[in-house]
Design a protein around this motif. Structure first.
Motif, PDB file in Angstrom:
ATOM      1  N   ALA A   5       0.818  -1.219   0.000  1.00 30.25           N
ATOM      2  CA  ALA A   5       0.000   0.000   0.000  1.00 30.25           C
ATOM      3  C   ALA A   5       0.845   1.259   0.000  1.00 30.25           C
ATOM      4  O   ALA A   5       0.548   2.212  -0.730  1.00 30.25           O
ATOM      5  CB  ALA A   5      -0.941  -0.009   1.203  1.00 30.25           C
ATOM      6  N   GLU A   6       1.903   1.292   0.795  1.00 26.21           N
ATOM      7  CA  GLU A   6       2.719   2.502   0.902  1.00 26.21           C
ATOM      8  C   GLU A   6       3.461   2.821  -0.401  1.00 26.21           C
ATOM      9  O   GLU A   6       3.718   3.978  -0.706  1.00 26.21           O
ATOM     10  CB  GLU A   6       3.697   2.434   2.077  1.00 26.21           C
ATOM     11  CG  GLU A   6       4.580   1.214   2.136  1.00 26.21           C
ATOM     12  CD  GLU A   6       3.905  -0.040   2.666  1.00 26.21           C
ATOM     13  OE1 GLU A   6       4.474  -1.114   2.475  1.00 26.21           O
ATOM     14  OE2 GLU A   6       2.815   0.023   3.259  1.00 26.21           O
ATOM     15  N   GLN A   7       3.774   1.803  -1.214  1.00 29.15           N
ATOM     16  CA  GLN A   7       4.417   2.033  -2.513  1.00 29.15           C
ATOM     17  C   GLN A   7       3.406   2.075  -3.660  1.00 29.15           C
ATOM     18  O   GLN A   7       3.792   2.275  -4.808  1.00 29.15           O
ATOM     19  CB  GLN A   7       5.452   0.940  -2.822  1.00 29.15           C
ATOM     20  CG  GLN A   7       6.743   1.085  -2.063  1.00 29.15           C
ATOM     21  CD  GLN A   7       6.705   0.383  -0.723  1.00 29.15           C
ATOM     22  OE1 GLN A   7       5.921  -0.532  -0.516  1.00 29.15           O
ATOM     23  NE2 GLN A   7       7.526   0.814   0.203  1.00 29.15           N
ATOM     24  N   ARG A  51      -1.759   3.115  -8.558  1.00 27.16           N
ATOM     25  CA  ARG A  51      -2.086   4.529  -8.331  1.00 27.16           C
ATOM     26  C   ARG A  51      -3.397   4.952  -8.979  1.00 27.16           C
ATOM     27  O   ARG A  51      -4.095   5.802  -8.460  1.00 27.16           O
ATOM     28  CB  ARG A  51      -0.957   5.417  -8.841  1.00 27.16           C
ATOM     29  CG  ARG A  51       0.248   5.391  -7.959  1.00 27.16           C
ATOM     30  CD  ARG A  51       1.266   6.443  -8.341  1.00 27.16           C
ATOM     31  NE  ARG A  51       2.381   6.369  -7.415  1.00 27.16           N
ATOM     32  CZ  ARG A  51       3.617   6.143  -7.776  1.00 27.16           C
ATOM     33  NH1 ARG A  51       3.921   5.999  -9.046  1.00 27.16           N
ATOM     34  NH2 ARG A  51       4.566   6.074  -6.870  1.00 27.16           N
ATOM     35  N   GLN A  52      -3.728   4.380 -10.119  1.00 28.60           N
ATOM     36  CA  GLN A  52      -4.936   4.772 -10.845  1.00 28.60           C
ATOM     37  C   GLN A  52      -6.181   3.970 -10.425  1.00 28.60           C
ATOM     38  O   GLN A  52      -7.259   4.209 -10.954  1.00 28.60           O
ATOM     39  CB  GLN A  52      -4.719   4.612 -12.354  1.00 28.60           C
ATOM     40  CG  GLN A  52      -3.546   5.410 -12.887  1.00 28.60           C
ATOM     41  CD  GLN A  52      -3.710   6.908 -12.668  1.00 28.60           C
ATOM     42  OE1 GLN A  52      -4.810   7.438 -12.785  1.00 28.60           O
ATOM     43  NE2 GLN A  52      -2.635   7.584 -12.335  1.00 28.60           N
ATOM     44  N   ILE A  79      -7.585  -1.197  -1.501  1.00 27.31           N
ATOM     45  CA  ILE A  79      -7.012   0.129  -1.599  1.00 27.31           C
ATOM     46  C   ILE A  79      -7.873   1.037  -0.735  1.00 27.31           C
ATOM     47  O   ILE A  79      -9.067   1.212  -0.985  1.00 27.31           O
ATOM     48  CB  ILE A  79      -6.979   0.629  -3.056  1.00 27.31           C
ATOM     49  CG1 ILE A  79      -6.057  -0.307  -3.860  1.00 27.31           C
ATOM     50  CG2 ILE A  79      -6.508   2.071  -3.125  1.00 27.31           C
ATOM     51  CD1 ILE A  79      -5.934   0.040  -5.301  1.00 27.31           C
ATOM     52  N   ALA A  80      -7.262   1.569   0.302  1.00 28.79           N
ATOM     53  CA  ALA A  80      -8.016   2.379   1.266  1.00 28.79           C
ATOM     54  C   ALA A  80      -7.898   3.866   0.975  1.00 28.79           C
ATOM     55  O   ALA A  80      -6.996   4.330   0.365  1.00 28.79           O
ATOM     56  CB  ALA A  80      -7.509   2.102   2.669  1.00 28.79           C
TER      57      ALA A  80
END
Length: 80
Positions: A5-7, A51-52, A79-80
């Motif tokens: 998630a962080e990347q 990302r999208q 994806i939060a």
């Protein structure tokens, strides 16, 4: 499959000698999917940006072939 998630990416590890592979992403709240073909020769580890992607739950279905054998693996991530 590993979702980071962080990347903002999801990573898959394939066999070294796969001939053909693709990942299909399907969102929980949508019927539309996104299919990403994967090319052999770039190593067994493949990372795809998320990302999208809209927030929510996503199903990733990885399909690949080695010789005449076909394989499939699935996993959910959020994806939060």
């Amino acid at each position: 499959m590993t979702y980071q998630a962080e990347q903002e990416r999801v990573t898959f590890v394939l066999p070294l000698y796969f001939l053909k592979a693709e990942v299909t992403f399907t969102g929980q709240s949508t019927e539309d999917g996104l299919t990403v073909p994967l090319t052999p020769g770039n190593g067994p580890r493949v990372s795809i940006s998320t990302r999208q992607f809209a927030k929510g739950f996503w199903l990733a279905r990885l399909s690949w072939s080695v010789g005449r054998d076909r394989f499939c693996s699935e996993g959910w991530f959020e994806i939060a």
